[in-house]
Scaffold this motif. Sequence first.
Motif, PDB file in Angstrom:
ATOM      1  N   GLY A 260       0.799  -1.218   0.000  1.00  0.00           N
ATOM      2  CA  GLY A 260       0.000   0.000   0.000  1.00  0.00           C
ATOM      3  C   GLY A 260       0.828   1.263   0.000  1.00  0.00           C
ATOM      4  N   GLY A 261       2.149   1.124   0.133  1.00  0.00           N
ATOM      5  CA  GLY A 261       3.023   2.282   0.120  1.00  0.00           C
ATOM      6  C   GLY A 261       3.608   2.582  -1.243  1.00  0.00           C
ATOM      7  N   ASN A 262       3.323   1.728  -2.215  1.00  0.00           N
ATOM      8  CA  ASN A 262       3.815   1.929  -3.581  1.00  0.00           C
ATOM      9  C   ASN A 262       2.809   2.791  -4.343  1.00  0.00           C
ATOM     10  OD1 ASN A 262       4.307   1.547  -6.438  1.00  0.00           O
ATOM     11  ND2 ASN A 262       5.651  -0.154  -5.879  1.00  0.00           N
ATOM     12  N   SER A 263       3.148   4.041  -4.585  1.00  0.00           N
ATOM     13  CA  SER A 263       2.197   4.994  -5.160  1.00  0.00           C
ATOM     14  C   SER A 263       1.714   4.584  -6.553  1.00  0.00           C
ATOM     15  CB  SER A 263       2.810   6.393  -5.207  1.00  0.00           C
ATOM     16  OG  SER A 263       4.000   6.400  -5.979  1.00  0.00           O
ATOM     17  N   LYS A 264       2.597   3.989  -7.366  1.00  0.00           N
ATOM     18  CA  LYS A 264       2.202   3.582  -8.718  1.00  0.00           C
ATOM     19  C   LYS A 264       1.191   2.453  -8.671  1.00  0.00           C
ATOM     20  CE  LYS A 264       6.319   5.053 -11.266  1.00  0.00           C
ATOM     21  NZ  LYS A 264       7.426   4.617 -12.166  1.00  0.00           N
ATOM     22  N   ILE A 265       1.426   1.478  -7.780  1.00  0.00           N
ATOM     23  CA  ILE A 265       0.496   0.356  -7.654  1.00  0.00           C
ATOM     24  C   ILE A 265      -0.842   0.836  -7.108  1.00  0.00           C
ATOM     25  CG2 ILE A 265       0.063  -1.795  -6.396  1.00  0.00           C
ATOM     26  CD1 ILE A 265       3.020  -2.411  -6.554  1.00  0.00           C
ATOM     27  N   VAL A 266      -0.790   1.719  -6.121  1.00  0.00           N
ATOM     28  CA  VAL A 266      -2.012   2.257  -5.529  1.00  0.00           C
ATOM     29  C   VAL A 266      -2.808   3.047  -6.568  1.00  0.00           C
ATOM     30  CG1 VAL A 266      -2.907   3.959  -3.885  1.00  0.00           C
ATOM     31  CG2 VAL A 266      -1.183   2.286  -3.157  1.00  0.00           C
ATOM     32  N   GLU A 267      -2.133   3.853  -7.343  1.00  0.00           N
ATOM     33  CA  GLU A 267      -2.818   4.637  -8.383  1.00  0.00           C
ATOM     34  C   GLU A 267      -3.496   3.729  -9.398  1.00  0.00           C
ATOM     35  OE1 GLU A 267      -1.923   8.151 -11.703  1.00  0.00           O
ATOM     36  OE2 GLU A 267      -0.268   7.254 -10.550  1.00  0.00           O
ATOM     37  N   HIS A 268      -2.801   2.661  -9.789  1.00  0.00           N
ATOM     38  CA  HIS A 268      -3.381   1.726 -10.756  1.00  0.00           C
ATOM     39  C   HIS A 268      -4.614   1.045 -10.165  1.00  0.00           C
ATOM     40  CE1 HIS A 268      -3.381  -0.988 -14.206  1.00  0.00           C
ATOM     41  NE2 HIS A 268      -3.605  -1.981 -13.351  1.00  0.00           N
ATOM     42  N   ALA A 269      -4.530   0.642  -8.891  1.00  0.00           N
ATOM     43  CA  ALA A 269      -5.642  -0.051  -8.240  1.00  0.00           C
ATOM     44  C   ALA A 269      -6.858   0.857  -8.113  1.00  0.00           C
ATOM     45  CB  ALA A 269      -5.207  -0.546  -6.866  1.00  0.00           C
ATOM     46  N   THR A 270      -6.648   2.080  -7.647  1.00  0.00           N
ATOM     47  CA  THR A 270      -7.772   2.992  -7.452  1.00  0.00           C
ATOM     48  C   THR A 270      -8.380   3.424  -8.787  1.00  0.00           C
ATOM     49  OG1 THR A 270      -6.219   4.850  -7.282  1.00  0.00           O
ATOM     50  CG2 THR A 270      -6.921   3.820  -5.230  1.00  0.00           C
ATOM     51  N   THR A 271      -7.552   3.558  -9.807  1.00  0.00           N
ATOM     52  CA  THR A 271      -8.064   3.909 -11.136  1.00  0.00           C
ATOM     53  C   THR A 271      -8.966   2.805 -11.663  1.00  0.00           C
ATOM     54  OG1 THR A 271      -6.120   5.265 -11.649  1.00  0.00           O
ATOM     55  CG2 THR A 271      -7.415   4.466 -13.515  1.00  0.00           C
ATOM     56  N   GLU A 272      -8.559   1.561 -11.472  1.00  0.00           N
ATOM     57  CA  GLU A 272      -9.374   0.419 -11.910  1.00  0.00           C
ATOM     58  C   GLU A 272     -10.706   0.389 -11.185  1.00  0.00           C
ATOM     59  OE1 GLU A 272      -8.445  -3.656 -12.608  1.00  0.00           O
ATOM     60  OE2 GLU A 272      -6.315  -3.208 -12.794  1.00  0.00           O
ATOM     61  N   LEU A 273     -10.676   0.620  -9.868  1.00  0.00           N
ATOM     62  CA  LEU A 273     -11.908   0.565  -9.088  1.00  0.00           C
ATOM     63  C   LEU A 273     -12.864   1.676  -9.498  1.00  0.00           C
ATOM     64  CD1 LEU A 273     -13.391  -0.908  -6.813  1.00  0.00           C
ATOM     65  CD2 LEU A 273     -12.309   0.662  -5.194  1.00  0.00           C
ATOM     66  N   MET A 274     -12.345   2.880  -9.708  1.00  0.00           N
ATOM     67  CA  MET A 274     -13.203   3.995 -10.107  1.00  0.00           C
ATOM     68  C   MET A 274     -13.728   3.811 -11.531  1.00  0.00           C
ATOM     69  SD  MET A 274     -13.420   5.514  -7.353  1.00  0.00           S
ATOM     70  CE  MET A 274     -14.489   6.833  -7.926  1.00  0.00           C
TER      71      MET A 274
END
Length: 236
Positions: A195-209
């Motif tokens: 959860g501290g990897n900003s690129k992975i988090v951005e990809h995950a949240t973009t997919e969910l939205m």
Amino acid sequence: MHEFALYSQIPATRHDQVLQILAGVTASQPTATLEQTLIYQQARLADTGNSKKVPTGRQTAAQTQRLCYHKLVRDLKRPEGEKGLWTFRAEDVPLPGVQSMISRPAIEQIVGEAELERFRQGNGWYKYINQCVASPGYRFVHNNVVIRISRILSVPEGTGALEALDAPVPTLSDCKPVDPSGTYYFEACVRVEDGGNSKIVEHATTELMAFKKQVEGAIDLPVPERLALDTRVKGT
């Protein structure tokens, strides 16, 4: 692990329609699920100085500061005579300041017989609170978004009172919907290990939205008040 989630409630009258919508969105048919969840209250905080003594091997922030409610979950949709393994689940308080979804650290991992001993009565680590069954249940997978729809059933009073881990699986015909109207619980979730990897988090949240946008107008996905999902034991 960190998870990003959206939730909803599906009226029984729209259940079949929503399944058809999701089948179209995901281009797949749902996988039927049947899960049993035992809910426990911590009797004392985990010993963070010795990871071998902790069922999960690590703790969420809430675990190290306050007593929390934890879960044991198992899959009941197994071949006859075969029992599913128990999975330990601990959820942290959702992070403040996130308006578009629920964002929280969580722990989820299979536990063996030795680790299950902590949940048995008399060991001083956990107190059994209650249990429920999710049936009927359905799971879709859309890219990295896992979608679950299930009706939550309460078990007959007294089930598991002596020793929940050894009690027979509740008979579904004896279980009753928690919501008398038969409403279904809906969850769309993306999980990441770091959860501290900003690129992975951005990809995950973009997919969910993107998923939320895709079902807009068909499935309402409001963001619940984060403290409604607080797993800490009050007064501790």
